[in-house]
Design an enzyme around this catalytic site. Structure first.
Site, PDB file in Angstrom:
ATOM      1  CB  CYS A  15      83.164  32.750 -59.421  1.00 19.87           C
ATOM      2  SG  CYS A  15      84.611  32.844 -58.377  1.00 19.87           S
ATOM      3  CG  ASP A  40      86.009  61.608 -56.340  1.00 26.46           C
ATOM      4  OD1 ASP A  40      85.697  60.396 -56.453  1.00 26.46           O
ATOM      5  OD2 ASP A  40      86.103  62.173 -55.234  1.00 26.46           O
TER       6      ASP A  40
HETATM    7  C1  BEZ Z   1      84.237  29.196 -55.930  1.00 26.44           C
HETATM    8  O1  BEZ Z   1      83.989  30.133 -56.701  1.00 26.44           O
HETATM    9  O2  BEZ Z   1      83.400  28.342 -55.671  1.00 26.44           O
HETATM   10  C2  BEZ Z   1      85.596  29.098 -55.286  1.00 26.44           C
HETATM   11  C3  BEZ Z   1      86.719  29.564 -55.939  1.00 26.44           C
HETATM   12  C4  BEZ Z   1      87.959  29.469 -55.331  1.00 26.44           C
HETATM   13  C5  BEZ Z   1      88.063  28.896 -54.059  1.00 26.44           C
HETATM   14  C6  BEZ Z   1      86.938  28.449 -53.418  1.00 26.44           C
HETATM   15  C7  BEZ Z   1      85.691  28.560 -54.013  1.00 26.44           C
END
Ligand code: BEZ
Length: 222
Positions: free
Chosen positions: A45, A135
């Site tokens: 992330c 929309d």
């Molecule tokens: C990650 O962002 O590395 C991750 C988050 C949840 C599960 C597996 C990977």
């Protein structure tokens, strides 16, 4: 229930890193991308939010409002942003991140990944990408498991394709990229296509003798 193409974006009001926000007010009249995350302070992330921070000028160029969602509270998001910007030099996380600590929104949008369970046995939020048109209708959705990071070059490519279809009635073929030939959509007759595409179109001959493969230069390229 997962969102289907053509559905109207569900309205919600939530805490975000930009304060309380109504989703419909935020996206009003614009293209918009909502992308979700399983958790703050997780490695994949962190790379994704940084990549989007770097690509913001590209989203702005296309008139696309950006909003992320992660399943933690705003204080956690705010602390995490420093890590994201440090990991991806040049990235500015100046777009809002929605707080969804109870996963209420993840359930509402159908974003859960049943294969990835947290310490309490609750499914994590998957990596969803939702692109809405002006929309507020869903034009595209992609759902990745928590363990696979998205490719935001691909996300920009599909936005270009969606906007070409919306503005010029063309489709984009396999592996299409900016500047490549486009295809006349099947619903357009040859007569309508002649009027619509001043640069013309070519019909590719195929063994069936049917005239359904019609190529035209990308309409918005000089
Ligand atoms: C990650 O962002 O590395 C991750 C988050 C949840 C599960 C597996 C990977």
């Amino acid at each position: 229930m997962a969102l289907k193409l053509g559905d109207t974006a569900p309205e919600f009001t939530a805490d975000t890193t930009h304060g309380e926000l109504s989703f419909h007010e935020y996206i009003e009249g614009s293209w918009a991308i909502l992308f979700s995350h399983p958790n703050d302070y997780t490695p994949v992330c962190t790379t994704e939010l940084g990549a989007v921070g770097k690509f913001l000028p590209e989203f702005e160029k296309r008139g696309v409002k950006v909003i992320a969602l992660s399943c933690n509270d705003v204080e956690s998001h705010k602390g995490w942003i420093a890590d994201i910007e440090s990991y991806t030099p040049g990235a500015k996380v100046s777009y809002p991140i929605v707080a969804d600590p109870t996963r209420e929104l993840a359930v509402k949008f159908g974003m859960l990944d049943p294969d990835e369970i947290d310490g309490k046995g609750i499914p994590l939020t998957a990596r969803a990408v939702y692109i809405f048109g002006p929309d507020k209708k869903l034009k595209l959705s992609i759902l990745y498991p928590a363990t696979t990071g998205r490719n935001f070059h691909e996300v920009l490519r599909v936005i270009d394709s969606l906007q070409l279809t919306a503005n010029y009635s063309v489709a984009t073929p396999v592996n299409w990229n900016q500047g490549d030939k486009c295809m006349v959509v099947p619903s357009l007759s040859n007569e309508a296509a002649k009027e619509k595409f001043p640069k013309g179109f070519e019909t590719v001959e195929v063994p069936s003798g049917k005239s359904y493969i019609r190529l035209t230069p990308q309409p918005n390229v000089k």
